[in-house]
Design an enzyme around this catalytic site. Structure first.
Site, PDB file in Angstrom:
ATOM      1  N   GLY A   9       0.945  -0.858  -0.008  1.00  0.00           N
ATOM      2  CA  GLY A   9       0.045  -0.036  -0.210  1.00  0.00           C
ATOM      3  C   GLY A   9       0.458   1.027  -0.287  1.00  0.00           C
ATOM      4  O   GLY A   9       0.723   2.128  -0.567  1.00  0.00           O
ATOM      5  N   ASN A  10       1.920   1.637   0.566  1.00  0.00           N
ATOM      6  CA  ASN A  10       3.062   2.726   0.697  1.00  0.00           C
ATOM      7  C   ASN A  10       3.297   2.904  -0.563  1.00  0.00           C
ATOM      8  O   ASN A  10       4.488   3.467  -0.863  1.00  0.00           O
ATOM      9  CB  ASN A  10       4.009   2.497   2.153  1.00  0.00           C
ATOM     10  CG  ASN A  10       2.834   2.600   3.191  1.00  0.00           C
ATOM     11  OD1 ASN A  10       2.676   3.120   3.500  1.00  0.00           O
ATOM     12  ND2 ASN A  10       3.449   1.878   3.988  1.00  0.00           N
ATOM     13  N   LYS A 121      -4.285  -4.858  12.037  1.00  0.00           N
ATOM     14  CA  LYS A 121      -4.316  -3.839  10.650  1.00  0.00           C
ATOM     15  C   LYS A 121      -4.144  -2.658  10.827  1.00  0.00           C
ATOM     16  O   LYS A 121      -5.240  -2.420  10.707  1.00  0.00           O
ATOM     17  CB  LYS A 121      -4.827  -5.049  10.090  1.00  0.00           C
ATOM     18  CG  LYS A 121      -4.548  -4.184   8.368  1.00  0.00           C
ATOM     19  CD  LYS A 121      -3.541  -4.787   7.537  1.00  0.00           C
ATOM     20  CE  LYS A 121      -3.601  -4.761   6.370  1.00  0.00           C
ATOM     21  NZ  LYS A 121      -2.156  -4.348   5.685  1.00  0.00           N
ATOM     22  N   LYS A 205      -1.835  -8.559   2.965  1.00  0.00           N
ATOM     23  CA  LYS A 205      -1.772  -9.142   2.037  1.00  0.00           C
ATOM     24  C   LYS A 205      -1.065  -9.329   1.913  1.00  0.00           C
ATOM     25  O   LYS A 205      -0.815  -9.845   0.714  1.00  0.00           O
ATOM     26  CB  LYS A 205      -1.613  -7.286   0.987  1.00  0.00           C
ATOM     27  CG  LYS A 205      -0.623  -7.393  -0.453  1.00  0.00           C
ATOM     28  CD  LYS A 205       0.454  -7.663  -0.632  1.00  0.00           C
ATOM     29  CE  LYS A 205       0.509  -6.106   0.517  1.00  0.00           C
ATOM     30  NZ  LYS A 205       1.712  -5.655   0.193  1.00  0.00           N
ATOM     31  N   LYS A 263       5.701  -9.987   6.185  1.00  0.00           N
ATOM     32  CA  LYS A 263       6.388 -10.116   5.061  1.00  0.00           C
ATOM     33  C   LYS A 263       7.284 -11.358   5.531  1.00  0.00           C
ATOM     34  O   LYS A 263       7.382 -12.080   4.039  1.00  0.00           O
ATOM     35  CB  LYS A 263       6.797  -8.415   4.556  1.00  0.00           C
ATOM     36  CG  LYS A 263       5.566  -7.357   3.599  1.00  0.00           C
ATOM     37  CD  LYS A 263       7.204  -6.265   3.767  1.00  0.00           C
ATOM     38  CE  LYS A 263       6.531  -5.705   2.620  1.00  0.00           C
ATOM     39  NZ  LYS A 263       4.690  -4.996   3.602  1.00  0.00           N
TER      40      LYS A 263
END
Length: 305
Positions: A9-10, A121, A205, A263
């Protein structure tokens, strides 16, 4: 290679930028140019993306009409369509000879997942602590620190099954570049009668992309963000980038929660399950990351002869 590319998103809306359509499109246009280089190199791409800033903005807009508020699963679907539309359009503009499709993707989660009792989140804009605590009291939000600021946090259950996996595989096998699992997918649960229903959450995600990469038998999971590599001792004077990590030797707890930790956890799951590599790095370096020249590559150790 078949590569599942997860756009953070960033990477699509940089920190501190206004959450406007023009800002988002400009970033997506740059992303499309980078991804087009991978397509030109002959790679088959499946593209996923985050939605934290966007779904938070839609939630704010929904809260302005309290008589008809839309639940998070519906807002997740809205962001998947909105962001997927722009990604597909910008990709088509730089890779005119390819086929593209954006697919709304339902992802089954467990309604008993502990995440529902402990929201983590971050979504929406950033606030100072006083404002965040005031909004929490007024709107019943859970808020938490996020990189020196504060944000609303919502439940983020682990994805269990991508319901459209067979459709995605059908398209990928025919050379279609698919944009899917937007914002981690639309969270749904299975009911006792066999039907499914949406549930209030935002799936991470990276975990959803890891699951997708396994279900599609991808050759690589590529997670693109606004940081050039994985850093050891992040946030200290000894912080340093690392070019290669072995999945069986990483302790994800050593990385910041809510940013790099998911991640790393998603990478460990994919690489350990498949033996295929995961790569993490900056969007602008995508081609170099795939080639092993930049970013961080997570592998399994090579067995001795």
């Amino acid at each position: 290679m078949r590569i599942v590319v997860a756009l953070g998103g960033n990477a699509l809306l940089k920190r501190g930028e206004p959450m406007t359509a023009d800002s988002q499109r400009a970033n997506i246009r740059r992303a499309a140019e980078e991804l087009a280089e991978l397509v030109k190199a002959g790679h088959s791409l499946v593209i996923t993306h985050g939605n934290g800033p966007q779904v938070g903005l839609l939630a704010l807009q929904a809260a302005a009409t309290p008589d008809t508020p839309f639940p998070l699963d519906v807002l997740d679907a809205e962001t998947a369509g909105m962001i997927g539309y722009v990604i597909e359009q910008e990709l088509r503009n730089v890779a005119k000879d390819r086929l593209f499709a954006t697919l709304l993707t339902q992802v089954r989660v467990d309604p008993r997942d502990p995440a529902f009792a402990k929201p983590t989140k971050p979504i929406g804009p950033v606030y100072d602590e006083a404002t965040a605590r005031r909004l929490s009291a007024e709107r019943g939000w859970t808020v938490a620190p996020d990189n020196g600021k504060w944000r609303r946090v919502v439940p983020s259950p682990r994805p269990l099954e991508i319901l459209e996996a067979e459709v995605l595989a059908f398209l990928v096998e025919r050379g279609v570049i698919v944009i899917c699992v937007g914002g981690g997918g639309i969270p749904v649960v299975a009911l006792a009668d066999g039907s499914i229903a949406g549930i209030e959450a935002v799936i991470d995600k990276d975990f959803a992309s890891s699951l997708l990469a396994r279900q599609l038998d991808a050759d690589m999971l590529l997670m693109l963000t606004d940081i050039d590599a994985v850093y050891l001792d992040w946030g200290t004077s000894q912080a340093r980038p690392v070019g290669r990590l072995q999945a069986n030797e990483i302790n994800a707890a050593h990385f910041p929660a809510g940013s790099m930790r998911p991640k790393i956890e998603a990478a460990i799951i994919f690489t350990t399950a498949t033996g295929k590599p995961t790569a993490i790095g900056r969007l602008e370096d995508a081609a170099d990351i795939v080639a092993g020249r930049k970013g961080t590559r997570i592998d399994l150790p090579v067995p001795l002869p």
